[in-house]
Design an enzyme around this catalytic site. Sequence first.
Site, short mmCIF file in Angstrom:
data_model
loop_
_atom_site.label_atom_id
_atom_site.label_comp_id
_atom_site.label_asym_id
_atom_site.label_seq_id
_atom_site.Cartn_x
_atom_site.Cartn_y
_atom_site.Cartn_z
N ASN A 1 0.83 -1.19 0.00
CA ASN A 1 0.00 0.00 0.00
C ASN A 1 0.87 1.26 0.00
O ASN A 1 2.10 1.17 0.00
CB ASN A 1 -0.95 -0.03 1.20
CG ASN A 1 -2.28 0.62 0.89
OD1 ASN A 1 -2.33 1.66 0.25
ND2 ASN A 1 -3.36 0.00 1.34
N HIS B 1 23.70 2.09 12.35
CA HIS B 1 24.68 3.15 12.62
C HIS B 1 25.30 2.93 14.00
O HIS B 1 24.63 2.44 14.91
CB HIS B 1 24.01 4.52 12.55
CG HIS B 1 23.37 4.79 11.23
ND1 HIS B 1 24.08 5.18 10.12
CD2 HIS B 1 22.08 4.68 10.82
CE1 HIS B 1 23.26 5.33 9.10
NE2 HIS B 1 22.04 5.02 9.50
N GLY C 1 -0.71 -1.46 8.83
CA GLY C 1 -0.18 -0.13 8.56
C GLY C 1 0.83 0.33 9.61
O GLY C 1 0.77 -0.07 10.77
N ALA D 1 -0.74 -3.55 13.21
CA ALA D 1 -0.46 -2.16 12.85
C ALA D 1 0.34 -1.45 13.93
O ALA D 1 0.13 -1.67 15.12
CB ALA D 1 -1.77 -1.42 12.59
N LYS E 1 5.96 -8.39 19.70
CA LYS E 1 6.04 -9.66 20.42
C LYS E 1 4.93 -10.58 19.91
O LYS E 1 3.87 -10.12 19.50
CB LYS E 1 5.83 -9.44 21.92
CG LYS E 1 6.93 -8.64 22.57
CD LYS E 1 6.64 -8.41 24.05
CE LYS E 1 7.73 -7.52 24.61
NZ LYS E 1 7.36 -6.89 25.85
N ARG F 1 -0.15 -14.73 19.77
CA ARG F 1 -0.73 -16.06 19.79
C ARG F 1 -0.45 -16.74 18.45
O ARG F 1 -0.19 -16.08 17.45
CB ARG F 1 -2.23 -16.02 20.06
CG ARG F 1 -3.04 -15.33 18.97
CD ARG F 1 -4.53 -15.41 19.26
NE ARG F 1 -5.32 -14.63 18.36
CZ ARG F 1 -5.75 -15.05 17.16
NH1 ARG F 1 -5.44 -16.26 16.73
NH2 ARG F 1 -6.49 -14.27 16.40
#
Length: 192
Positions: A92, A122, A149, A167, A187, A190
Amino acid sequence: MRQFTEKQRQELEKMMSGESYDASDNTQLLEILQETQEMCRDYNNLRPSHHEEKTALIKRILGKTGERLKVIQPFFCDYGFNIEVGEDFFANTNMVILDEAKVTFGNHVFIGPNCSFYTPCHPLDAPSRNAGKQWSLPIVVGDNVWLGGNVTVCPGVTIGNGTVIGAGSVVTHDIPAGVLAAGNPCKVIRPL
């Protein structure tokens, strides 16, 4: 496939090796970056209805693609040739890929709006960072993965097949196959 001079090829090998290199004053790399920026600008300025032109140009920018892919404008990347996407790839609007190292997407990958993939790293100490030192680590996204998103994927991360990333997540470490994962840092929530 884009062609590079011998000097450019040598600098690219250093950049993609995972070892430290000077990114601040490297004429060879800056030439390639500028060429890619020009192609991204051309891609982003095409009319949305010009499907054939858009497909041809995105396939020229990217290193390897499947037959079926769609990348909604705008799209930005550093080098392009370091990006590989599988079949039925969809991204998208406003995807950013800093591809100093290889970024590989499997088949049937769906990327939400405003997602970013960063391979450069860096130094934490200011003098080295100010001297332009950096290194890069590859990113791998498996088959049948969906990223919601505003997801950020950090250097060196692998996301397993069939995984969904919620998201707004910041993916700082590998995520296994077949799970729902989200958060900052991302993390596993499930299995799917």
